[in-house]
Write a protein that holds these residues in place. Structure first.
Motif, PDB file in Angstrom:
ATOM      1  N   ARG A   1       1.260   5.206   0.551  1.00  0.00           N
ATOM      2  CA  ARG A   1       0.612   6.328   1.210  1.00  0.00           C
ATOM      3  C   ARG A   1       1.403   7.566   0.839  1.00  0.00           C
ATOM      4  NH1 ARG A   1      -1.943   4.774   6.779  1.00  0.00           N
ATOM      5  NH2 ARG A   1      -3.808   4.989   5.512  1.00  0.00           N
TER       6      ARG A   1
ATOM      7  N   THR B   1       3.739  17.455   3.047  1.00  0.00           N
ATOM      8  CA  THR B   1       3.997  18.214   4.268  1.00  0.00           C
ATOM      9  C   THR B   1       4.346  19.652   3.896  1.00  0.00           C
ATOM     10  OG1 THR B   1       6.262  17.395   4.189  1.00  0.00           O
ATOM     11  CG2 THR B   1       4.752  16.259   5.640  1.00  0.00           C
TER      12      THR B   1
ATOM     13  N   VAL C   1       6.009  19.537   0.348  1.00  0.00           N
ATOM     14  CA  VAL C   1       6.929  18.475  -0.062  1.00  0.00           C
ATOM     15  C   VAL C   1       6.141  17.175  -0.096  1.00  0.00           C
ATOM     16  CG1 VAL C   1       8.963  17.150   0.612  1.00  0.00           C
ATOM     17  CG2 VAL C   1       8.913  19.632   0.981  1.00  0.00           C
ATOM     18  N   ALA C   2       6.241  16.447  -1.202  1.00  0.00           N
ATOM     19  CA  ALA C   2       5.492  15.192  -1.335  1.00  0.00           C
ATOM     20  C   ALA C   2       6.399  14.014  -1.033  1.00  0.00           C
ATOM     21  CB  ALA C   2       4.946  15.063  -2.752  1.00  0.00           C
ATOM     22  N   ARG C   3       5.867  13.051  -0.327  1.00  0.00           N
ATOM     23  CA  ARG C   3       6.662  11.874   0.004  1.00  0.00           C
ATOM     24  C   ARG C   3       5.781  10.629  -0.056  1.00  0.00           C
ATOM     25  NH1 ARG C   3      11.145  10.210   3.443  1.00  0.00           N
ATOM     26  NH2 ARG C   3      11.690   8.351   2.276  1.00  0.00           N
ATOM     27  N   PHE C   4       6.213   9.655  -0.829  1.00  0.00           N
ATOM     28  CA  PHE C   4       5.533   8.361  -0.838  1.00  0.00           C
ATOM     29  C   PHE C   4       6.086   7.487   0.262  1.00  0.00           C
ATOM     30  CE2 PHE C   4       4.363   9.051  -5.321  1.00  0.00           C
ATOM     31  CZ  PHE C   4       3.059   8.630  -5.249  1.00  0.00           C
ATOM     32  N   ARG C   5       5.238   6.761   0.897  1.00  0.00           N
ATOM     33  CA  ARG C   5       5.710   5.747   1.828  1.00  0.00           C
ATOM     34  C   ARG C   5       5.002   4.452   1.448  1.00  0.00           C
ATOM     35  NH1 ARG C   5       7.040   7.985   7.566  1.00  0.00           N
ATOM     36  NH2 ARG C   5       9.111   7.648   6.732  1.00  0.00           N
ATOM     37  N   LEU C   6       5.800   3.429   1.255  1.00  0.00           N
ATOM     38  CA  LEU C   6       5.251   2.131   0.879  1.00  0.00           C
ATOM     39  C   LEU C   6       5.273   1.216   2.096  1.00  0.00           C
ATOM     40  CD1 LEU C   6       4.380   0.063  -1.343  1.00  0.00           C
ATOM     41  CD2 LEU C   6       6.820  -0.452  -1.603  1.00  0.00           C
ATOM     42  N   ARG C   7       4.161   0.560   2.337  1.00  0.00           N
ATOM     43  CA  ARG C   7       4.100  -0.428   3.417  1.00  0.00           C
ATOM     44  C   ARG C   7       3.626  -1.746   2.853  1.00  0.00           C
ATOM     45  NH1 ARG C   7       2.793   3.757   6.699  1.00  0.00           N
ATOM     46  NH2 ARG C   7       4.219   3.916   8.453  1.00  0.00           N
TER      47      ARG C   7
ATOM     48  N   THR D   1      10.507   5.430  -8.401  1.00  0.00           N
ATOM     49  CA  THR D   1       9.671   5.177  -9.581  1.00  0.00           C
ATOM     50  C   THR D   1       8.296   5.789  -9.392  1.00  0.00           C
ATOM     51  OG1 THR D   1      10.827   3.085  -9.934  1.00  0.00           O
ATOM     52  CG2 THR D   1       8.731   3.364 -11.078  1.00  0.00           C
ATOM     53  N   ALA D   2       7.738   5.629  -8.213  1.00  0.00           N
ATOM     54  CA  ALA D   2       6.408   6.174  -7.926  1.00  0.00           C
ATOM     55  C   ALA D   2       6.419   7.693  -8.039  1.00  0.00           C
ATOM     56  CB  ALA D   2       5.955   5.740  -6.533  1.00  0.00           C
TER      57      ALA D   2
ATOM     58  N   ARG E   1       2.071  11.547   1.411  1.00  0.00           N
ATOM     59  CA  ARG E   1       1.906  12.666   2.339  1.00  0.00           C
ATOM     60  C   ARG E   1       2.507  13.912   1.728  1.00  0.00           C
ATOM     61  NH1 ARG E   1       2.401   8.914   6.309  1.00  0.00           N
ATOM     62  NH2 ARG E   1       0.626   8.959   7.728  1.00  0.00           N
TER      63      ARG E   1
ATOM     64  N   CYS F   1       4.288   9.852 -10.984  1.00  0.00           N
ATOM     65  CA  CYS F   1       3.171  10.690 -10.534  1.00  0.00           C
ATOM     66  C   CYS F   1       3.542  12.163 -10.480  1.00  0.00           C
ATOM     67  CB  CYS F   1       2.722  10.235  -9.147  1.00  0.00           C
ATOM     68  SG  CYS F   1       2.224   8.524  -9.092  1.00  0.00           S
TER      69      CYS F   1
ATOM     70  N   ARG G   1       0.835  -1.197   0.000  1.00  0.00           N
ATOM     71  CA  ARG G   1       0.000   0.000   0.000  1.00  0.00           C
ATOM     72  C   ARG G   1       0.874   1.252   0.000  1.00  0.00           C
ATOM     73  NH1 ARG G   1      -5.096   1.978   2.151  1.00  0.00           N
ATOM     74  NH2 ARG G   1      -5.391   3.638   0.640  1.00  0.00           N
TER      75      ARG G   1
ATOM     76  N   ILE H   1      11.485   1.654  -5.735  1.00  0.00           N
ATOM     77  CA  ILE H   1      10.029   1.755  -5.890  1.00  0.00           C
ATOM     78  C   ILE H   1       9.560   3.168  -5.532  1.00  0.00           C
ATOM     79  CG2 ILE H   1       7.820   0.987  -4.903  1.00  0.00           C
ATOM     80  CD1 ILE H   1       9.118  -1.843  -4.690  1.00  0.00           C
TER      81      ILE H   1
ATOM     82  N   ILE I   1       1.244  15.123  -8.886  1.00  0.00           N
ATOM     83  CA  ILE I   1       1.674  15.669  -7.595  1.00  0.00           C
ATOM     84  C   ILE I   1       1.810  17.190  -7.693  1.00  0.00           C
ATOM     85  CG2 ILE I   1       3.637  15.785  -5.995  1.00  0.00           C
ATOM     86  CD1 ILE I   1       3.900  12.730  -6.309  1.00  0.00           C
TER      87      ILE I   1
END
Lengths: 135, 135
Positions: free
Chosen positions: A27, A31, B23-29, B116-117, A29, B121, A25, B113, B125
């Motif tokens: 997510r 900021t 500031v945009a940040r993707f976090r993958l879980r 790449t994301a 954010r 995007c 998944r 990853i 974004i």
């Protein structure tokens, strides 16, 4: 009813469920300074307002206090180019809240970005799952 | 040295910093059942072990207890197809820990990853940032 005298199956401790296939998944954010401007929680809240037409109902459906929901939406309204949520007065239900066009676009873009990211990284995410023993 | 008698510029309260560009940040879980299998915290921990060669030093650099760091790495070692961290015995520094090839690959894939994301995007974004008043 189960027979209380029947031998119980041995219980696995909750920490052992490595047989579950992993779920990936993203997510996103955004900021501003040290503060979250847009993240998964606020987007879920906007979606809940969109569905329910009410901040009270949206907060309840997310297990959040009305006060916290109101503060998050107020913060978003101040940050965004234009307000994202507005009050609706009158009508059969005596008013409520709804997303503005800006709010609708915010939710749409956010979810679209998540989907684009998941598609763009599909192959690498499968490789990551394979590293966890789930090819 | 600033002149202590000079009038101070009015201070903005910490809650007002809307002029900061977002500031945009993707976090993958990756989750397995209700549990996190791989997420930003574990990846940072692996990177800290890679840099420092020691779980103790890695934990300290992240403000985490040794016990918590050890448990997270132990959990990853059990979940992954092969261990991600291994002990190094002997040597000038009397041993430590290092990433295995699997651990290196896990970190590389995860960061790849995210990149790449973000690339895939980028346009959306920017549109999202524009909604926040920062075109």
């Amino acid at each position: 009813m189960p027979d209380p005298a029947a031998p119980k199956a041995p219980e696995l401790p909750a920490t052992q469920a490595p047989e579950d296939a992993p779920v990936a998944r993203f997510r996103l954010r955004l900021t501003q300074g040290a503060r979250i401007a847009v993240g998964p929680g606020r987007i879920e809240l906007l979606e809940a307002v969109r569905e329910s037409g009410s901040i009270t109902a949206a907060a309840r459906s997310l297990g959040m206090s009305y006060r916290r929901a109101w503060m998050l939406l107020d913060d978003l309204n101040r940050r965004a180019r234009a307000p994202v949520v507005e009050s609706v007065h009158g009508g059969a239900q005596g008013g409520g809240s709804r997303l503005t066009d800006t709010g609708q676009e915010l939710v749409r873009l956010y979810r679209h970005i998540e989907q684009t990211a998941a598609r763009a990284c599909g192959e690498d995410i499968e490789a990551l799952k394979a590293l966890l023993g789930h090819p």
